[in-house]
Write a protein that holds these residues in place. Structure first.
Motif, mmCIF file in Angstrom:
data_model
loop_
_atom_site.group_PDB
_atom_site.id
_atom_site.type_symbol
_atom_site.label_atom_id
_atom_site.label_comp_id
_atom_site.label_asym_id
_atom_site.label_seq_id
_atom_site.Cartn_x
_atom_site.Cartn_y
_atom_site.Cartn_z
ATOM 1 N N GLN A 276 0.826 -1.213 0.000
ATOM 2 C CA GLN A 276 0.000 0.000 0.000
ATOM 3 C C GLN A 276 0.856 1.255 0.000
ATOM 4 O O GLN A 276 0.365 2.355 -0.266
ATOM 5 C CB GLN A 276 -0.949 0.014 1.193
ATOM 6 N N GLY A 277 2.151 1.085 0.257
ATOM 7 C CA GLY A 277 3.069 2.214 0.187
ATOM 8 C C GLY A 277 4.497 1.725 0.317
ATOM 9 O O GLY A 277 4.756 0.667 0.897
ATOM 10 N N VAL A 278 5.426 2.489 -0.244
ATOM 11 C CA VAL A 278 6.848 2.184 -0.121
ATOM 12 C C VAL A 278 7.551 3.468 0.308
ATOM 13 O O VAL A 278 7.471 4.491 -0.393
ATOM 14 C CB VAL A 278 7.449 1.668 -1.442
ATOM 15 N N THR A 322 -1.566 -3.469 7.659
ATOM 16 C CA THR A 322 -1.210 -2.562 8.743
ATOM 17 C C THR A 322 -1.720 -1.156 8.457
ATOM 18 O O THR A 322 -1.975 -0.798 7.298
ATOM 19 C CB THR A 322 0.315 -2.530 8.937
ATOM 20 N N CYS A 323 -1.877 -0.357 9.499
ATOM 21 C CA CYS A 323 -2.321 1.025 9.352
ATOM 22 C C CYS A 323 -1.111 1.896 8.998
ATOM 23 O O CYS A 323 -0.186 2.017 9.805
ATOM 24 C CB CYS A 323 -2.956 1.526 10.646
ATOM 25 N N GLY A 414 -11.708 5.553 11.853
ATOM 26 C CA GLY A 414 -10.408 4.950 11.601
ATOM 27 C C GLY A 414 -10.465 3.948 10.478
ATOM 28 O O GLY A 414 -11.528 3.611 9.949
ATOM 29 N N CYS A 415 -9.294 3.424 10.110
ATOM 30 C CA CYS A 415 -9.209 2.488 8.979
ATOM 31 C C CYS A 415 -9.504 1.051 9.397
ATOM 32 O O CYS A 415 -9.640 0.184 8.541
ATOM 33 C CB CYS A 415 -7.825 2.574 8.337
ATOM 34 N N THR A 420 1.152 -2.874 13.041
ATOM 35 C CA THR A 420 1.922 -4.090 13.291
ATOM 36 C C THR A 420 3.392 -3.827 13.567
ATOM 37 O O THR A 420 4.119 -4.724 13.973
ATOM 38 C CB THR A 420 1.785 -5.064 12.110
ATOM 39 N N GLY A 421 3.870 -2.617 13.312
ATOM 40 C CA GLY A 421 5.263 -2.285 13.637
ATOM 41 C C GLY A 421 6.266 -2.886 12.682
ATOM 42 O O GLY A 421 7.265 -3.473 13.106
ATOM 43 N N VAL A 422 6.034 -2.728 11.375
ATOM 44 C CA VAL A 422 6.944 -3.339 10.400
ATOM 45 C C VAL A 422 8.141 -2.455 10.070
ATOM 46 O O VAL A 422 9.116 -2.936 9.488
ATOM 47 C CB VAL A 422 6.201 -3.691 9.089
#
Length: 528
Positions: A276-278, A322-323, A414-415, A420-422
């Protein structure tokens, strides 16, 4: 939760290796193996070396991307004008949790880096070489390399070489902070902007460049500009070193020619097929979306055209589970705690921005979003060093990259995804200056009366919420803020604030950092 990266993660190469040649043979190239793999290196004059750097379009690989040939000429001219011998500095101070490429080079191919720096030192007539490092394993590797070449800081040496150890902090790798550390001060920006090419270590003109930059120079000096430019893009020839982490199955450092599709590199590390993003360029970089990640290639120009950045060479994808705003908040809190504490935009603005992002995530609505945008605009361009601007770039990129998630948090409930803390951050309990100490603030809400003294004393970690009560950053108390944190606890009139230990991390197998044993005697430079 993603664990902190090891000092030396897995190393891969796409195509033919240049910087990583020999990595498939040994864990660390000592001087003998280095010469067998790369061959001898002939000295060059200053102008010839600058022309080589221009011919291969060599730019600094630490994030700023300044042309190396231009920097070399500036140092030479200042040295001649002032009649002072210059100093050469290798910036291996890698304090960003998402970066390991320079650590890999200094740990596994230290002599290639030293080759480039010594080539520049000889061309400039420098008599001092400084290598700045942040980690124990890196310091051990460079000390061994010095011994193998017969380099030391003893008087009478034709070239005096020494190591400067800096704390593992985001601001420690900034050029002015590194020069300040080399001059015997703290590894913090001095609060004023000076050109190292004019006044650097010991007040002398100083050639300061990134670890990878010197290694690239050494490769080009051996094989020549024409052969070097056969690899990669015509506009940005050669290879680049990247650190790939985040939501990947195999965090790694990879050497890749420019022009290779970014999606291929992400696939190599086991990233999600549709991230979803980099995050490109590290924690002072920019987010790009899945479409841009699919279309972009590895180059400074290509990434910039999609709103990304090559920066320090860190690439961090996140998956759909993850958010993204929650992930960014974790990084924002860390960036705020990494402040040098020497100017208001950094010391006050970054904690306020992190708090504003927290308000947005926690249902603060349109007012919280507008307040966050005002804070970031107020910080931009006003800091005493590059940390505030780099952090603001990260904040603004987060807001523009994840508009759907932002709308869900601002306009709805919220989403619906957990954080998750990646994105890698330093582990709790890491005991170095400026690194989380393993301690956190806690408030007894049955006693707190909202006096607000704590927010005045340590605004990096505590601010006052809209209701006038303290809001705590979700981050450990850094060692360099521990004194003020304890003072905030003592000054609380209601005795509601305390510092408590975080839960210890799960034990993990420590990374292998010891150098292979060697009975070699001290050798010469190998450059005859």
């Amino acid at each position: 939760m993603n664990a902190p990266l090891p000092d030396v993660p897995e190393v891969r190469v796409v195509g033919l290796p240049q910087l990583t040649t020999g990595f498939d043979l040994v864990e660390r190239l000592d001087l003998g193996m280095h010469l067998k793999v790369h061959g001898p290196l002939e000295p060059m004059s200053g102008e010839r070396l600058a022309e080589l750097a221009d011919a291969i379009s060599l730019r600094g690989r630490g994030g700023a991307g300044f042309p190396f040939g231009k920097k070399l000429r500036a140092v030479a001219q200042a040295s001649i004008r002032r009649g002072v011998r210059p100093v050469v500095v290798i910036n291996g101070s890698e304090g960003e949790p998402a970066c390991r490429k320079d650590t890999v080079m200094l740990n596994r191919a230290p002599h290639l880096v030293l080759d480039g720096a010594l080539l520049a030192a000889e061309a400039l007539g420098a008599r001092t070489l400084v290598v700045a490092v942040t980690r124990n394993s890196t310091e051990a590797s460079i000390r061994a390399a010095f011994a193998e070449r017969g380099l030391s800081d003893r008087r009478g040496q034709q070239l005096r070489a020494r190591i400067v150890r800096t704390p593992e902090r985001m601001v420690s790798g900034e050029a002015s902070a590194l020069i300040r550390a080399a001059n015997g001060g703290p590894a913090l920006p001095p609060g004023r902007r000076e050109r190292a090419a004019e006044t650097g270590v010991g007040g002398a003109p100083t050639l300061l460049s990134n670890t990878e930059t010197y290694a690239q120079l050494a490769v080009a000096a051996r094989i020549g500009a024409r052969r070097y430019c056969h690899t990669g893009l015509e506009s940005e020839p050669g290879t680049v070193m990247l650190t790939i982490s985040g939501a990947v199955s195999r965090p790694m450092v990879v050497e890749v020619p420019t022009g290779v599709p970014l999606r291929y590199v992400l696939q190599l590390a086991g990233a999600p097929p549709l991230p979803q993003g980099v995050l490109t360029g590290g924690y002072h970089g920019n987010w790009i979306d899945a479409v841009a990640a699919h279309d972009a290639v590895i180059s400074r120009e290509s990434l910039a055209s999609f709103g990304g950045a090559l920066g320090a060479g860190a690439i961090l994808p996140i998956g759909p589970e993850t958010c993204p705003l929650g992930e960014s908040l974790r990084v924002a809190n860390w960036l705020a705690a990494e402040t040098a504490g020497q100017c208001g935009p950094c010391r006050l603005g970054l904690p306020a921005a992190a708090g504003g992002l927290s308000d947005v995530l926690n249902g603060g609505g349109q007012a919280a979003l507008e307040a966050l945008r005002q804070v970031t605009q107020a910080v931009k361009g006003r800091g005493a060093c590059k940390h505030p601007d780099g952090s603001v770039r990260f904040f603004m990129s987060t807001l523009s990259a994840f508009t759907d998630d932002l709308a869900a948090h601002v306009l709805g409930n919220g989403c619906g995804r957990e954080t998750t803390g990646v994105l890698p951050l330093p582990g709790p309990g890491y005991e170095e200056e400026g690194i989380p100490s393993g301690e956190k603030f806690a408030v007894d809400w049955t006693l707190c009366q909202g006096h607000g003294l704590c927010a005045d004393i340590v605004p990096e970690l505590i601010r006052l919420g809209p209701d006038g009560y303290p809001a705590l950053a979700d981050a450990s108390v850094p060692v360099h803020l521990r004194g003020r944190a304890q003072r905030a606890v003592r000054r609380c009139p209601a005795l509601a604030l305390r510092i408590e230990q975080e839960a210890p991390p799960r034990p993990t197998k420590p990374p292998r950092t010891a150098l292979p044993g060697s009975n070699r005697k001290a050798l010469g430079s190998g450059r005859d």
